[in-house]
Write a protein that holds these residues in place. Structure first.
Motif, short mmCIF file in Angstrom:
data_model
loop_
_atom_site.label_atom_id
_atom_site.label_comp_id
_atom_site.label_asym_id
_atom_site.label_seq_id
_atom_site.Cartn_x
_atom_site.Cartn_y
_atom_site.Cartn_z
N TYR A 185 44.21 48.63 44.23
CA TYR A 185 44.87 47.51 44.91
C TYR A 185 46.37 47.72 44.97
O TYR A 185 47.00 47.55 46.03
CB TYR A 185 44.55 46.19 44.21
CG TYR A 185 45.43 45.06 44.70
CD1 TYR A 185 45.16 44.43 45.91
CD2 TYR A 185 46.55 44.66 43.98
CE1 TYR A 185 45.98 43.42 46.38
CE2 TYR A 185 47.37 43.66 44.45
CZ TYR A 185 47.09 43.04 45.65
OH TYR A 185 47.91 42.05 46.12
N ARG A 186 46.97 48.10 43.86
CA ARG A 186 48.43 48.27 43.84
C ARG A 186 48.87 49.38 44.78
O ARG A 186 49.91 49.27 45.45
CB ARG A 186 48.89 48.55 42.42
CG ARG A 186 48.85 47.31 41.52
CD ARG A 186 49.18 47.63 40.09
NE ARG A 186 49.24 46.43 39.26
CZ ARG A 186 49.16 46.42 37.95
NH1 ARG A 186 49.01 47.58 37.29
NH2 ARG A 186 49.23 45.29 37.27
N ALA A 189 48.55 47.88 48.29
CA ALA A 189 49.52 46.81 48.51
C ALA A 189 50.93 47.35 48.65
O ALA A 189 51.76 46.78 49.39
CB ALA A 189 49.46 45.80 47.37
N VAL A 227 39.89 43.01 42.16
CA VAL A 227 40.88 43.13 43.23
C VAL A 227 41.27 41.75 43.74
O VAL A 227 42.45 41.45 43.97
CB VAL A 227 40.33 44.00 44.37
CG1 VAL A 227 41.26 43.97 45.58
CG2 VAL A 227 40.13 45.44 43.90
N HIS A 228 40.27 40.89 43.93
CA HIS A 228 40.54 39.54 44.43
C HIS A 228 41.51 38.79 43.51
O HIS A 228 42.40 38.07 43.98
CB HIS A 228 39.22 38.76 44.57
CG HIS A 228 39.39 37.40 45.15
ND1 HIS A 228 39.65 36.28 44.38
CD2 HIS A 228 39.35 36.97 46.44
CE1 HIS A 228 39.75 35.22 45.16
NE2 HIS A 228 39.57 35.60 46.42
N ARG A 230 43.93 40.00 41.65
CA ARG A 230 45.31 40.47 41.87
C ARG A 230 45.81 40.01 43.23
O ARG A 230 46.97 39.63 43.39
CB ARG A 230 45.37 41.99 41.79
CG ARG A 230 45.10 42.57 40.43
CD ARG A 230 46.05 42.00 39.37
NE ARG A 230 47.41 41.90 39.84
CZ ARG A 230 48.30 41.05 39.38
NH1 ARG A 230 47.97 40.18 38.43
NH2 ARG A 230 49.53 41.03 39.86
N TRP A 231 44.93 40.04 44.24
CA TRP A 231 45.30 39.63 45.60
C TRP A 231 45.69 38.16 45.63
O TRP A 231 46.69 37.79 46.26
CB TRP A 231 44.10 39.91 46.50
CG TRP A 231 44.22 39.59 47.95
CD1 TRP A 231 45.05 40.19 48.87
CD2 TRP A 231 43.45 38.62 48.68
NE1 TRP A 231 44.83 39.66 50.11
CE2 TRP A 231 43.86 38.70 50.03
CE3 TRP A 231 42.45 37.73 48.33
CZ2 TRP A 231 43.30 37.89 51.03
CZ3 TRP A 231 41.89 36.92 49.31
CH2 TRP A 231 42.33 37.01 50.64
N VAL A 240 42.14 40.56 53.84
CA VAL A 240 41.06 41.40 53.33
C VAL A 240 39.78 40.84 53.92
O VAL A 240 39.36 39.72 53.58
CB VAL A 240 41.00 41.40 51.79
CG1 VAL A 240 39.81 42.25 51.32
CG2 VAL A 240 42.29 41.93 51.19
#
Length: 770
Positions: A185-186, A189, A227-228, A230-231, A240
């Motif tokens: 994710y990072r 992003a 992931v969700h 962090r998002w 997403v």
């Protein structure tokens, strides 16, 4: 029963690839059909494919078609193929149908030259990337084992440059539970994509997905939920599709594609040899699974829509097995991707990811379960128009009060759509929405001024139909712009995109650097934006690019909109920020065009003065050809490539505003039978449905009147054009009136068109005013 139309086409332009990804479903799974196909799509296939797509759009009255140029690796096809494809597709589609043209690439061959070409052709670019170098290189390598990661990052870097940013469609990431979800994710992003697609690796019950030992019963759901988390913590900085699709289906709205939800499949694949296939994902089931036996030379897209394989993927709830139909999350899950249900020669099974999908949907539902403040009430219908006002519009005209009533109706619709965006977002509480709701009660004029901006509704429409480029972060920009206009001192955090702060109706602040968010505070003496590093700026900053406005005598002030990222909803590429010289040229030509329309066409100019708020510059057309557009979801705006003369600009303004007015009428009233599938030939164009014919007639009432007034000046060219257009419009009005497809109000509009046109038919071309 007529099957739903196919609105998405994956057009293969090359059938080979320059990477050797070991998880590729095209080359590494069960189907081997690619081996026998031409490497590059031929000119005959491209031409016929464009014709088929165009005829399908006309037959079904489509207002938008998405075509994804794909492979293999499509960039191996070469620039000439992309130019031929784009030009053929745009020429084949009817005027009222927008083309959403994209390319999906592994990125290793993307160059500045390709980006410049894609900018010219209006092609947006998606890139495959699985995360950081370790995650990406687990599968996406060259055949000799070399890493592809540096070259993919270079490609994404090009798309992040300000000159190419508008081309960046997003990233596609295939989930691998062996990779750290937070690290992936990072890495994604950090590239500030407009959207990310997180795809489950294609698998079946006969070839199940990898499930690492000790990872639990639902490793894919666990990965996605990590992931969700962090998002969400980052404020949903990009779309997403997986998460957005679940949030939408939980709110009772359609999903975003065939992987989730019960909506009919609207996608077809077209191979380099001209054969139609079903979804590429079926290649993972068995050899030949995607085949239809149909091709572009012998079969239409309607034939593909009626194919049993397509029908099976369009059956919704009735097409699922008993286990799925009884599941409490079936309306969100939709049974999962069709290919993932395959087992023992049949797709009549739950998805091989069934447990993961149930865990994911339940997990997202629990996270969105906090009570939400209700949206403010909205009047979807808006104000009624009087019979006399409808009579004005039926003539093709419409005075200031009539057009203002249409604008109020459109504002009510925009309000409802923005509320629906928030309602389907899955966000339990949103500071931006709370502020917008509060301002709507205390300072409604400030909120109306922002929501009436044409591209607010365009954004909301794209968001509600699942366009990943229409990010939810834009809602914060709306709240901030309303707060600035209200001047009460309210503050709202606005996510930045590539270091740019955009405030709709006001302008954009190009901060650059690594700033991800700005706290915007609107006060009575102006506004400020504070970033994470403590930078404080405002409208006096040299990096601030305000929306420039042009005052026209007797007209409302027009916005020359060249900064709004949502403006790219027209059928031609929009221009970048204008230079001072170009802006001055536009201002001069618009003033001259307004004077001409006031003088020569006062009955049409009256409505333009009241309803036209925004002119969006387009990039110049090829060979100096005039380009213009009116987007159905952007009331009050027209888009134009600046022509060489002020009269040319006047013609384009009045032509496109006819489409704007009629679009607003069609949002409120039925003028024709929308189920009528017959095609009509008019204006020398390809056969089109009755709705498109209606639009063409309405626009050419103004075109005929314009050339009639110009013919008085004695120009042979003007007289010729007047004779040409009044003849074609005369025939088209008769065709429309006799179509048998009109409602009672539609017949009134056809009679009004005849009443407006007849005086022009009774005068010689050299004395057009009669």
């Amino acid at each position: 029963m007529t099957p739903p139309p196919l609105t998405q086409v994956v057009l293969k332009v090359h059938s080979r690839c320059d990477l050797a990804c070991d998880h590729c479903y095209v080359y590494e799974h069960a189907d081997t059909g690619w081996r026998a196909r031409p490497r590059v799509v031929g000119e005959a296939v491209l031409a016929r494919a464009a014709e088929r797509i165009g005829e399908h759009a006309v037959a079904h009255g489509l207002t938008s078609v998405r075509v994804v140029l794909h492979g293999g690796e499509p960039l191996l096809a070469g620039p000439a193929v992309f130019r031929r494809a784009a030009e053929a597709l745009r020429a084949a589609l009817p005027e009222v149908c927008d083309l959403d043209l994209r390319v999906h690439t592994n990125g290793v061959r993307l160059s500045a030259a390709y980006c410049e070409l894609f900018g010219e052709l209006g092609i947006r670019v998606g890139v495959s990337l699985d995360g950081d170098r370790a995650a990406n290189d687990r599968h996406r390598r060259f055949a000799d084992g070399r890493s592809s990661h540096p070259r993919v990052l270079r490609a994404v870097g090009l798309l992040r440059e300000p000159r190419f940013r508008h081309l960046f469609a997003g990233l596609l990431c295939t989930v691998d539970t062996a990779n750290d979800p937070v690290a992936v994710y990072r890495a994604l992003a950090a590239l500030e994509p407009p959207a990310v697609d997180l795809l489950l690796p294609h698998a079946t019950w006969e070839r199940p997905p990898e499930r690492p030992a000790g990872a639990g019963a639902t490793p894919y759901a666990d990965w996605l939920l990590a992931v969700h988390e962090r998002w969400e913590a980052d404020g949903r900085p990009f779309a997403v599709r997986t998460f957005d699709s679940v949030h939408r289906t939980l709110a009772g709205l359609p999903g975003l594609g065939e992987a989730l939800g019960l909506e009919p499949v609207d996608l077809v694949v077209l191979e380099t040899d001209g054969t139609y296939e079903q979804a590429d994902s079926l290649r993972t089931a068995y050899d030949g699974a995607p085949a239809t036996g149909l091709d572009v030379f012998r079969h239409s897209l309607d034939d593909v829509a009626r194919h049993p394989g397509t029908a099976a993927r369009q059956a919704g709830l009735a097409g699922l097995n008993a286990t799925c139909r009884a599941c409490p999350v079936v309306r969100s899950c939709g049974g999962g991707l069709y290919a993932h249900r395959y087992r023992d020669g049949s797709f009549d099974h739950p998805s091989v990811y069934c447990a993961d999908l149930r865990e994911l949907i339940d997990g997202l539902a629990a996270r969105a379960g906090a009570p939400r403040r209700p949206a403010p009430p909205v009047d979807v219908a808006g104000p009624e128009l009087s019979d006399a006002q409808l009579g004005e519009l039926a003539l093709g005209q419409g005075g200031p009060e009539t057009v203002r009533a249409l604008a109020r109706s459109q504002l009510a619709l925009t309000r409802a759509m923005v509320a629906a965006v928030h309602g389907s977002s899955g966000v339990a509480r949103s500071a931006a929405w709370e502020l917008l709701t509060e301002l709507d009660a205390a300072e409604p004029a400030a909120v109306d001024a922002v929501l009436a901006h044409p591209y607010v509704r365009a954004w909301a429409a794209r968001r509600l139909t699942g366009d990943p480029g229409a990010g939810l972060a834009a809602l914060a920009g709306l709240a901030a712009a309303a707060a600035v206009r209200a001047g009460r001192g309210d503050a709202v955090a606005v996510p930045l995109r590539e270091g740019v702060l955009h405030l709709p109706t006001l302008g954009r602040l190009v901060l650059g650097g690594g700033a991800r968010e700005a706290l915007v505070t609107g006060g009575r003496t102006g506004w400020t934006a504070r970033t994470g590093d403590g930078t404080l700026t405002g409208p006096g900053d040299p990096r601030w690019q305000p929306v420039r406005r042009i005052g026209l005598a007797g007209w409302r002030v027009l916005a020359l909109e060249d900064v709004d990222p949502q403006r790219a909803v027209h059928c031609w590429p929009v221009a970048d920020r204008l230079s001072g010289t170009a802006y001055a040229g536009w201002a001069q030509d618009l003033r001259a065009a307004a004077d001409l329309l006031d003088r020569e066409l006062p009955d049409y100019a009256a409505g333009l003065r009241a309803g036209l708020t925004t002119v969006t510059p387009l990039r110049p057309g090829p060979d100096g050809r005039d380009l213009s557009s009116a987007a159905r979801q952007a009331f009050g705006a027209v888009a134009i490539a600046r022509p060489g003369t002020a009269p040319g600009l006047a013609l384009l303004l009045v032509h496109e505003f006819q489409h704007v007015k009629l679009g607003a009428v069609l949002d409120r009233w039925e003028l024709y039978d929308r189920t009528d599938t017959r095609l009509f030939e008019a204006f020398g164009l390809s056969p089109r449905p009755v709705g498109s014919l209606f639009q063409a007639v309405y626009a050419h009432l103004a075109v005929t009147a314009f050339w009639g007034t110009q013919a008085d000046a004695g120009s042979p060219a003007a007289r010729s054009r007047f004779t040409h257009w009044r003849g074609l419009t005369d025939a088209a009005v008769d065709l429309l009136a006799g179509s048998g497809a009109l409602t009672a109000l539609g017949r009134r509009f056809a009679d009004g068109a005849r009443e407006s046109l007849d005086p022009w038919l009774r005068v010689p071309a050299g004395r057009a005013r009669g």
